[in-house]
Motif scaffolding. Sequence first.
Motif, mmCIF file in Angstrom:
data_model
loop_
_atom_site.group_PDB
_atom_site.id
_atom_site.type_symbol
_atom_site.label_atom_id
_atom_site.label_comp_id
_atom_site.label_asym_id
_atom_site.label_seq_id
_atom_site.Cartn_x
_atom_site.Cartn_y
_atom_site.Cartn_z
ATOM 1 N N THR A 143 0.820 -1.213 0.000
ATOM 2 C CA THR A 143 0.000 0.000 0.000
ATOM 3 C C THR A 143 0.853 1.261 0.000
ATOM 4 O O THR A 143 0.401 2.303 -0.459
ATOM 5 C CB THR A 143 -0.950 0.037 1.217
ATOM 6 N N ASN A 144 2.073 1.177 0.501
ATOM 7 C CA ASN A 144 2.960 2.351 0.468
ATOM 8 C C ASN A 144 3.310 2.745 -0.962
ATOM 9 O O ASN A 144 3.578 3.907 -1.240
ATOM 10 C CB ASN A 144 4.245 2.089 1.252
ATOM 11 N N GLY A 145 3.317 1.790 -1.888
ATOM 12 C CA GLY A 145 3.665 2.062 -3.273
ATOM 13 C C GLY A 145 2.515 2.546 -4.123
ATOM 14 O O GLY A 145 2.664 2.765 -5.328
ATOM 15 N N ARG A 146 1.365 2.733 -3.522
ATOM 16 C CA ARG A 146 0.160 3.133 -4.259
ATOM 17 C C ARG A 146 0.346 4.428 -5.040
ATOM 18 O O ARG A 146 -0.184 4.591 -6.135
ATOM 19 C CB ARG A 146 -0.995 3.268 -3.262
ATOM 20 N N CYS A 147 1.127 5.366 -4.518
ATOM 21 C CA CYS A 147 1.321 6.661 -5.185
ATOM 22 C C CYS A 147 2.520 6.686 -6.106
ATOM 23 O O CYS A 147 2.807 7.703 -6.706
ATOM 24 C CB CYS A 147 1.464 7.759 -4.147
ATOM 25 N N GLY A 148 3.206 5.586 -6.197
ATOM 26 C CA GLY A 148 4.362 5.517 -7.075
ATOM 27 C C GLY A 148 5.638 5.232 -6.307
ATOM 28 O O GLY A 148 5.732 5.464 -5.108
ATOM 29 N N VAL A 149 6.594 4.712 -7.043
ATOM 30 C CA VAL A 149 7.895 4.377 -6.471
ATOM 31 C C VAL A 149 8.964 4.879 -7.433
ATOM 32 O O VAL A 149 8.851 4.678 -8.641
ATOM 33 C CB VAL A 149 8.042 2.852 -6.266
ATOM 34 N N VAL A 150 9.970 5.531 -6.909
ATOM 35 C CA VAL A 150 11.109 5.969 -7.718
ATOM 36 C C VAL A 150 12.323 5.192 -7.216
ATOM 37 O O VAL A 150 12.682 5.283 -6.039
ATOM 38 C CB VAL A 150 11.348 7.489 -7.593
ATOM 39 N N VAL A 151 12.912 4.402 -8.127
ATOM 40 C CA VAL A 151 14.044 3.556 -7.762
ATOM 41 C C VAL A 151 15.296 4.058 -8.470
ATOM 42 O O VAL A 151 15.295 4.209 -9.693
ATOM 43 C CB VAL A 151 13.787 2.080 -8.151
ATOM 44 N N MET A 152 16.338 4.313 -7.686
ATOM 45 C CA MET A 152 17.639 4.670 -8.240
ATOM 46 C C MET A 152 18.525 3.433 -8.123
ATOM 47 O O MET A 152 18.708 2.904 -7.023
ATOM 48 C CB MET A 152 18.270 5.829 -7.458
ATOM 49 N N TYR A 153 19.034 2.958 -9.262
ATOM 50 C CA TYR A 153 19.877 1.764 -9.284
ATOM 51 C C TYR A 153 21.346 2.157 -9.364
ATOM 52 O O TYR A 153 21.703 3.092 -10.069
ATOM 53 C CB TYR A 153 19.557 0.895 -10.495
ATOM 54 N N SER A 154 22.179 1.379 -8.665
ATOM 55 C CA SER A 154 23.621 1.611 -8.718
ATOM 56 C C SER A 154 24.352 0.273 -8.763
ATOM 57 O O SER A 154 23.976 -0.673 -8.078
ATOM 58 C CB SER A 154 24.080 2.401 -7.490
ATOM 59 N N ASP A 155 25.399 0.212 -9.580
ATOM 60 C CA ASP A 155 26.264 -0.965 -9.648
ATOM 61 C C ASP A 155 27.595 -0.698 -8.962
ATOM 62 O O ASP A 155 28.450 -1.580 -8.915
ATOM 63 C CB ASP A 155 26.528 -1.352 -11.112
#
Length: 167
Positions: A143-155
Amino acid sequence: MKRILFFALLLSFSKTIYSQEIKTDSLLTEKQNAEWIAEFEKLDSKSKQIAEIKKKIFSDTIYKRQQNSCRIVIKNQETVQEAMEKANCECKIVFVLGFKKSVYLLDPNEYQKTNKILELTTNNDINKITVLKGITASVLYGTNGRCGVVVMYSDSRKFKRKIKNVL
């Protein structure tokens, strides 16, 4: 007596000028977050995106995520998604820093070290930024992701070590 009155007046004004307003009566709604995500997706460079993410995380600290649910009414031939979009519920975008085998949620209200992690984050450390919306975000983040999720990926292993040293 005049000096004491002057000092008390000065002290009361300084508190209102330098304190951050805490939002208790207003809500951060899905509509506001959808507008922010739409503007965010228009940004053309990774450095601008990272700067906007940092500003949004900081500005959202005045809102505390509530665990209460909101009431959604589905009317005639309306889908659940349409009903959720019309609901005026409290909502915060989830920001995540992801590595190959670990993920860190970026919310200063819940995790005290978030600000330090954001200070360490640079354009060179982030490989990719992904926005998850709708059902995908809800499935992955509840339910926390209902408004959207922004994921920053790093290697970057070096960046990951810096983060672990902070934690």
